[in-house]
Design a protein around this motif. Structure first.
Motif, PDB file in Angstrom:
ATOM      1  N   LYS A 157     -12.258  37.184 -29.492  1.00 20.33           N
ATOM      2  CA  LYS A 157     -11.502  35.866 -29.118  1.00 20.33           C
ATOM      3  C   LYS A 157     -10.780  35.768 -27.781  1.00 20.33           C
ATOM      4  CE  LYS A 157      -7.445  33.615 -31.396  1.00 20.33           C
ATOM      5  NZ  LYS A 157      -6.620  33.755 -32.562  1.00 20.33           N
ATOM      6  N   LEU A 158     -10.641  34.677 -26.998  1.00 19.92           N
ATOM      7  CA  LEU A 158     -10.105  34.620 -25.960  1.00 19.92           C
ATOM      8  C   LEU A 158      -8.964  33.738 -26.119  1.00 19.92           C
ATOM      9  CD1 LEU A 158     -13.144  33.835 -23.520  1.00 19.92           C
ATOM     10  CD2 LEU A 158     -11.910  35.988 -23.974  1.00 19.92           C
ATOM     11  N   THR A 159      -7.786  33.920 -25.491  1.00 20.53           N
ATOM     12  CA  THR A 159      -6.526  32.975 -25.779  1.00 20.53           C
ATOM     13  C   THR A 159      -5.996  32.619 -24.362  1.00 20.53           C
ATOM     14  OG1 THR A 159      -5.873  34.064 -27.814  1.00 20.53           O
ATOM     15  CG2 THR A 159      -4.294  32.776 -26.370  1.00 20.53           C
ATOM     16  N   ILE A 160      -6.391  31.485 -23.690  1.00 21.45           N
ATOM     17  CA  ILE A 160      -5.968  31.139 -22.507  1.00 21.45           C
ATOM     18  C   ILE A 160      -4.503  30.708 -22.187  1.00 21.45           C
ATOM     19  CG2 ILE A 160      -6.595  29.514 -20.488  1.00 21.45           C
ATOM     20  CD1 ILE A 160      -9.055  31.545 -21.762  1.00 21.45           C
ATOM     21  N   SER A 161      -3.801  31.075 -21.354  1.00 26.16           N
ATOM     22  CA  SER A 161      -2.600  30.719 -20.876  1.00 26.16           C
ATOM     23  C   SER A 161      -2.390  29.468 -20.603  1.00 26.16           C
ATOM     24  CB  SER A 161      -2.029  31.820 -19.847  1.00 26.16           C
ATOM     25  OG  SER A 161      -0.783  31.367 -19.302  1.00 26.16           O
ATOM     26  N   PRO A 162      -1.544  28.682 -20.971  1.00 24.75           N
ATOM     27  CA  PRO A 162      -1.113  27.108 -20.709  1.00 24.75           C
ATOM     28  C   PRO A 162      -0.787  27.242 -19.283  1.00 24.75           C
ATOM     29  CG  PRO A 162       0.812  28.171 -21.851  1.00 24.75           C
ATOM     30  CD  PRO A 162      -0.207  29.361 -21.864  1.00 24.75           C
ATOM     31  N   GLU A 163      -0.592  27.968 -18.594  1.00 26.89           N
ATOM     32  CA  GLU A 163      -0.525  28.236 -17.162  1.00 26.89           C
ATOM     33  C   GLU A 163      -1.533  28.299 -16.312  1.00 26.89           C
ATOM     34  OE1 GLU A 163       2.585  31.094 -16.313  1.00 26.89           O
ATOM     35  OE2 GLU A 163       4.296  30.278 -17.487  1.00 26.89           O
ATOM     36  N   ALA A 164      -2.634  28.547 -17.054  1.00 28.32           N
ATOM     37  CA  ALA A 164      -3.832  28.918 -16.364  1.00 28.32           C
ATOM     38  C   ALA A 164      -4.504  27.797 -15.596  1.00 28.32           C
ATOM     39  CB  ALA A 164      -5.020  29.683 -17.209  1.00 28.32           C
ATOM     40  N   ASP A 165      -4.855  27.859 -14.370  1.00 36.22           N
ATOM     41  CA  ASP A 165      -5.647  26.845 -13.660  1.00 36.22           C
ATOM     42  C   ASP A 165      -7.191  27.301 -13.323  1.00 36.22           C
ATOM     43  OD1 ASP A 165      -3.565  25.021 -13.352  1.00 36.22           O
ATOM     44  OD2 ASP A 165      -2.728  25.994 -11.778  1.00 36.22           O
ATOM     45  N   ALA A 166      -8.052  26.465 -14.011  1.00 36.41           N
ATOM     46  CA  ALA A 166      -9.367  27.104 -13.637  1.00 36.41           C
ATOM     47  C   ALA A 166      -9.672  26.799 -12.109  1.00 36.41           C
ATOM     48  CB  ALA A 166     -10.288  25.887 -14.407  1.00 36.41           C
ATOM     49  N   ILE A 167     -10.536  27.849 -11.429  1.00 37.81           N
ATOM     50  CA  ILE A 167     -11.016  27.683 -10.343  1.00 37.81           C
ATOM     51  C   ILE A 167     -12.317  27.434 -10.143  1.00 37.81           C
ATOM     52  CG2 ILE A 167     -11.186  29.171  -8.040  1.00 37.81           C
ATOM     53  CD1 ILE A 167      -9.166  30.987  -9.490  1.00 37.81           C
ATOM     54  N   GLN A 168     -12.724  26.385  -9.152  1.00 34.56           N
ATOM     55  CA  GLN A 168     -13.990  25.715  -9.255  1.00 34.56           C
ATOM     56  C   GLN A 168     -14.731  26.295  -8.161  1.00 34.56           C
ATOM     57  OE1 GLN A 168     -14.169  21.585  -9.321  1.00 34.56           O
ATOM     58  NE2 GLN A 168     -16.066  21.790 -10.785  1.00 34.56           N
ATOM     59  N   LEU A 169     -16.213  26.857  -8.319  1.00 37.99           N
ATOM     60  CA  LEU A 169     -16.848  27.098  -7.295  1.00 37.99           C
ATOM     61  C   LEU A 169     -17.326  25.772  -6.731  1.00 37.99           C
ATOM     62  CD1 LEU A 169     -19.204  29.487  -9.306  1.00 37.99           C
ATOM     63  CD2 LEU A 169     -17.319  30.233  -7.560  1.00 37.99           C
ATOM     64  N   ALA A 170     -17.581  25.813  -5.417  1.00 40.14           N
ATOM     65  CA  ALA A 170     -18.012  24.818  -4.604  1.00 40.14           C
ATOM     66  C   ALA A 170     -19.576  24.731  -4.850  1.00 40.14           C
ATOM     67  CB  ALA A 170     -17.672  24.868  -3.011  1.00 40.14           C
ATOM     68  N   CYS A 171     -20.019  23.600  -4.573  1.00 39.05           N
ATOM     69  CA  CYS A 171     -21.472  23.305  -4.619  1.00 39.05           C
ATOM     70  C   CYS A 171     -22.111  24.263  -3.383  1.00 39.05           C
ATOM     71  CB  CYS A 171     -22.025  22.126  -4.103  1.00 39.05           C
ATOM     72  SG  CYS A 171     -23.605  21.524  -4.340  1.00 39.05           S
TER      73      CYS A 171
END
Length: 212
Positions: A157-171
Motif C-alpha cells: 500500500k502506497l500513501t501519497i503526501s498531499p504536498e507531493a508534486d509529480a515530476i515529469q520526464l521530458a520527451c
C-alpha cells in the motif's frame, strides 16, 4: 557503447534518490545503493523528434514486444522496426539505447516493448516488481515520478503526501527506474505512473527489461 565513455557528468543530486545529467555516463549511477532513479537528459535532435512525432500522427496502432539477444541487437531491432516503417535514424536511436542497457547490466537477453498509447497505461502511482526498468518516451508526454519523502509505504500500500508534486520526464529522457527486485531495494522501488493523455493526443513509449 561510445556514449558511455568515462566523461565526468555534472549531477543534479536529490539527496539519496535522484541523479540526472546530460551525459550518458549518469546511467552507471543506478548501481549506487541510495539512488532510485537516474535520468540521462538525452539531447535528441529536433529533426529526430519530428520524425517520431510524424510517425505517431500517422500510425493507427503499435504494440511490439521482443526478446532481443544482445549478441545480435542491430539485426533483430532493425528487422522488426523496418517492418513497421521506422526510418534509419529512428532505428539507430533505439539500437543505441538497447545496446547501452544490455552493456550496463551485462545481459544476454533484453525484453523490449514499444507501444503507442492514447490513454494512460498505468494511471495510478505504483512500483515495479523488477530489478530495473528503462523508460523513454519517444514522442508525447513523459512518465511521472515522486520523490521518496512524499510516499509512505505499508507493504504493497502506497500513501501519497498531499504536498507531493509529480515530476515529469521530458520527451527523449532515458530513465532507469529501480524496482522492488533490485537487491537491497525492497520497499524502496521508485513510485511512478503514466501521464494523463489529452484526448486526441498520443504517446510512443519504449521500455526495456531484464530477461537474462
Amino acid at each position: 557503447m561510445n556514449s558511455l565513455m568515462p566523461i565526468e557528468p555534472l549531477l543534479d543530486v536529490d539527496s539519496v534518490h535522484h541523479q540526472q545529467s546530460e551525459h550518458a555516463t549518469v546511467l552507471t549511477k543506478i548501481y549506487e545503493p541510495n539512488t532510485n532513479i537516474v535520468i540521462w537528459q538525452h539531447a535528441v535532435s529536433s529533426a529526430l523528434k519530428a520524425e517520431f512525432g510524424r510517425y505517431l500522427e500517422t500510425a493507427k496502432e503499435l504494440e511490439l514486444a521482443l526478446q532481443i539477444a544482445t549478441s545480435n541487437i542491430t539485426c533483430e531491432v532493425s528487422e522488426s522496426l523496418k517492418r513497421l516503417n521506422f526510418s534509419d535514424a529512428m532505428v539507430a536511436h533505439i539500437i543505441e539505447i538497447v545496446d547501452m542497457f544490455s552493456c550496463l547490466f551485462e545481459l544476454r537477453v533484453v525484453g523490449l516493448r514499444l507501444k503507442m498509447l492514447e490513454t494512460a497505461m498505468c494511471p495510478k502511482f505504483h512500483v515495479d516488481k523488477v530489478p530495473v526498468r528503462l523508460v523513454t518516451t519517444l514522442a508525447g508526454a513523459g512518465s511521472e515520478w515522486l520523490r521518496n519523502q512524499h510516499v509512505s509505504r505499508d507493504g504493497n500500500k502506497l500513501t501519497i503526501s498531499p504536498e507531493a508534486d509529480a515530476i515529469q520526464l521530458a520527451c527523449g529522457d532515458v530513465a532507469l527506474l529501480k524496482g522492488e527486485r533490485w537487491d537491497g531495494n525492497e520497499g524502496r522501488g521508485l513510485v511512478h505512473r503514466s501521464p494523463a493523455v489529452v484526448t486526441g493526443e498520443k504517446r510512443l513509449l519504449l521500455t526495456l527489461d531484464f530477461i537474462a
